[in-house]
Design a protein around this motif. Structure first.
Motif, PDB file in Angstrom:
ATOM      1  N   SER A  64       0.341  -1.159  -0.309  1.00  0.00           N
ATOM      2  CA  SER A  64      -0.153   0.445   0.254  1.00  0.00           C
ATOM      3  C   SER A  64       0.698   1.544  -0.085  1.00  0.00           C
ATOM      4  O   SER A  64      -0.092   2.530  -0.553  1.00  0.00           O
ATOM      5  CB  SER A  64      -0.969  -0.211   1.549  1.00  0.00           C
ATOM      6  N   ASN A 128      -5.914   3.262  -7.518  1.00  0.00           N
ATOM      7  CA  ASN A 128      -5.547   3.455  -6.605  1.00  0.00           C
ATOM      8  C   ASN A 128      -6.866   3.918  -6.335  1.00  0.00           C
ATOM      9  O   ASN A 128      -6.748   5.649  -6.432  1.00  0.00           O
ATOM     10  CB  ASN A 128      -4.955   3.591  -5.168  1.00  0.00           C
ATOM     11  N   GLN A 153     -14.794   5.128  -2.702  1.00  0.00           N
ATOM     12  CA  GLN A 153     -14.117   4.971  -1.320  1.00  0.00           C
ATOM     13  C   GLN A 153     -14.444   5.938  -0.481  1.00  0.00           C
ATOM     14  O   GLN A 153     -13.991   6.591  -0.228  1.00  0.00           O
ATOM     15  CB  GLN A 153     -12.261   5.750  -2.628  1.00  0.00           C
ATOM     16  N   PRO A 159      -7.907   0.699   2.901  1.00  0.00           N
ATOM     17  CA  PRO A 159      -8.473   1.200   1.830  1.00  0.00           C
ATOM     18  C   PRO A 159      -9.405   0.558   1.740  1.00  0.00           C
ATOM     19  O   PRO A 159      -9.835  -0.755   1.585  1.00  0.00           O
ATOM     20  CB  PRO A 159      -7.651   0.978   0.266  1.00  0.00           C
ATOM     21  N   THR A 191      -2.129 -10.193  -3.854  1.00  0.00           N
ATOM     22  CA  THR A 191      -3.401  -9.167  -3.457  1.00  0.00           C
ATOM     23  C   THR A 191      -4.812  -9.910  -3.254  1.00  0.00           C
ATOM     24  O   THR A 191      -5.140 -10.406  -3.958  1.00  0.00           O
ATOM     25  CB  THR A 191      -3.969  -8.504  -4.578  1.00  0.00           C
TER      26      THR A 191
END
Length: 414
Positions: A64, A128, A153, A159, A191
């Protein structure tokens, strides 16, 4: 910044590491249908992925905080990428009309499995999303019915992307969230896709929710060999009201044997097997009935993969500043033009603005409040109560997601 990474790593590692794809690298030859990586940018500019990442990476580290070079980016946000699962709505529309709960469950599985075949050329990573970013779109189907999608988001650390899709006239609602966590594993990146899809057949409220988790993703060949994106590990689909479950395994290819993109699964009701899933998510997936032994195709990506429902999105100039396509417009344009220096500047500009906003909130003690979603009992839900009447629901959702847009006059639905 990108040039600095290349120059730092390149001088040290180019002498000792063979180029990706070389015979010495032990390339295990992905299938012929796997599209090649778009390495023209690297050839024209400064080299391979290793020279841009190696100075940042440590085995087991959380990615990240790693700055990925722009040439590995897919030119869209993760918030938009989630819409891939809404590309073949015909697979789930009408599921509520089947009297057999098993058939309704299989139709939900079809919707989910058909979302994986859409992928960018090579191994690419979507942007992202930044905190407060959102993506919205509308679907206008041939029969006059509509669907709406909104994703936001809702958290930066960790996240979390929340999303909501609804087609009131087709009696389908999907709510969910994704919490991706990436790690560097040496020659690959994993991931972990935490989160779930929660599907509701509005015409069968007695079914409750159909809940589906996500497999993990692996980008192989980061440092040497052929770069390939794989899905791996097990996810679960379940409908607890009817005791229906499916353990679905996405199989990664072994180093010396195996097949790319293979899946296998068992559908069961309580302890009784109903069917067995097999195939490849990039090609044909089938289910074999335990009782009759008959097979049926769940989805044929080769035959039907191009029949993707188009999205209607506001023109960029009419979008809000934190709407995905407008927010990342400069980066997307630079990637499409293969101008990596300009892309790096554009990406850094968005990320720096995000950091500045976070600093201001911390100084003022202000908390970020998501616009479209709220957390209820640990789950992110849309801030909208949907009317039971389909036409009323369409009008309410349209006003909630697109308050400034004049709604299209829908055709009457039977």
């Amino acid at each position: 910044m990108l040039g600095g990474l290349f120059s730092q790593a390149g001088s040290t590692f180019n002498r000792v590491v063979k180029p990706r794809g070389s015979i010495e690298a032990g390339d295990d030859k992905p299938p012929s249908d796997t599209e090649p990586d778009d390495t023209s940018i690297l050839d024209e500019n400064e080299g391979s992925i290793i020279t841009s990442l190696i100075s940042q990476l440590r085995v087991g580290m959380d990615l990240s905080k790693v700055t990925f070079p722009t040439f590995v980016l897919e030119p869209r946000s993760m918030l938009e990428r989630i819409t891939d699962f809404m590309s073949h709505p015909d697979l789930i529309f009408g599921a509520e009309k089947f009297d057999n709960p098993e058939e309704r469950f299989i139709r939900v599985l079809q919707y989910y499995l058909a979302g994986w075949h859409i992928k960018p050329k090579g191994v690419k990573k979507p942007y992202n999303p930044v905190l407060g970013e959102f993506f919205r779109c509308r679907y206008d189907y041939p029969d006059g019915s509509q669907a709406f999608y909104i994703a936001e988001q809702v958290s930066h650390h960790p996240p979390i992307s929340a999303f909501f899709y609804i087609s009131p006239q087709n009696h389908v609602s999907i709510v969910g969230e994704l919490r991706p966590k990436s790690k560097f594993l040496g020659n690959s990146v994993s991931t972990t896709m935490e989160g779930e899809n929660r599907v509701t057949l509005l015409g069968k409220p007695e079914d409750g929710e159909y809940v589906i988790t996500m497999p993990n993703m692996y980008a192989r060949g980061i440092l040497f060999g052929k770069m390939v994106l794989e899905l791996g590990d097990t996810c679960i689909a379940k409908n607890e009201k009817h005791g229906l479950f499916c353990d679905l395994e996405f199989k990664t290819k072994g180093f010396f044997s195996g097949t790319y993109n293979a899946i296998a699964g068992r559908v069961r009701q309580s302890s009784n097997d109903i069917g067995e899933l097999s195939g490849r998510w990039s090609h044909v997936m089938e289910i074999k009935s335990t009782k009759s032994g008959q097979k049926r195709v769940l989805f044929d990506a080769v035959k039907d993969g191009q029949n993707v429902s188009p999205k209607w999105v506001l023109p960029e100039q009419q979008q809000e500043p934190n709407e995905s396509r407008r927010l990342w417009a400069a980066l997307t344009e630079a990637i499409q033009m293969k101008d990596m220096e300009r892309a790096t500047v554009a990406k850094t500009s968005v990320e720096d603005a995000q950091r500045e906003q976070r600093r201001r909130r911390e100084e003022s003690g202000e908390l970020h409040v998501p616009r479209f979603f709220e957390k209820v009992d640990g789950r992110w839900l849309p801030k909208l109560k949907v009317a039971k009447d389909p036409q009323e629901a369409v009008a309410a959702v349209q006003q909630w997601i697109f308050p400034s847009v004049v709604p299209r006059s829908p055709k009457p639905t039977p």
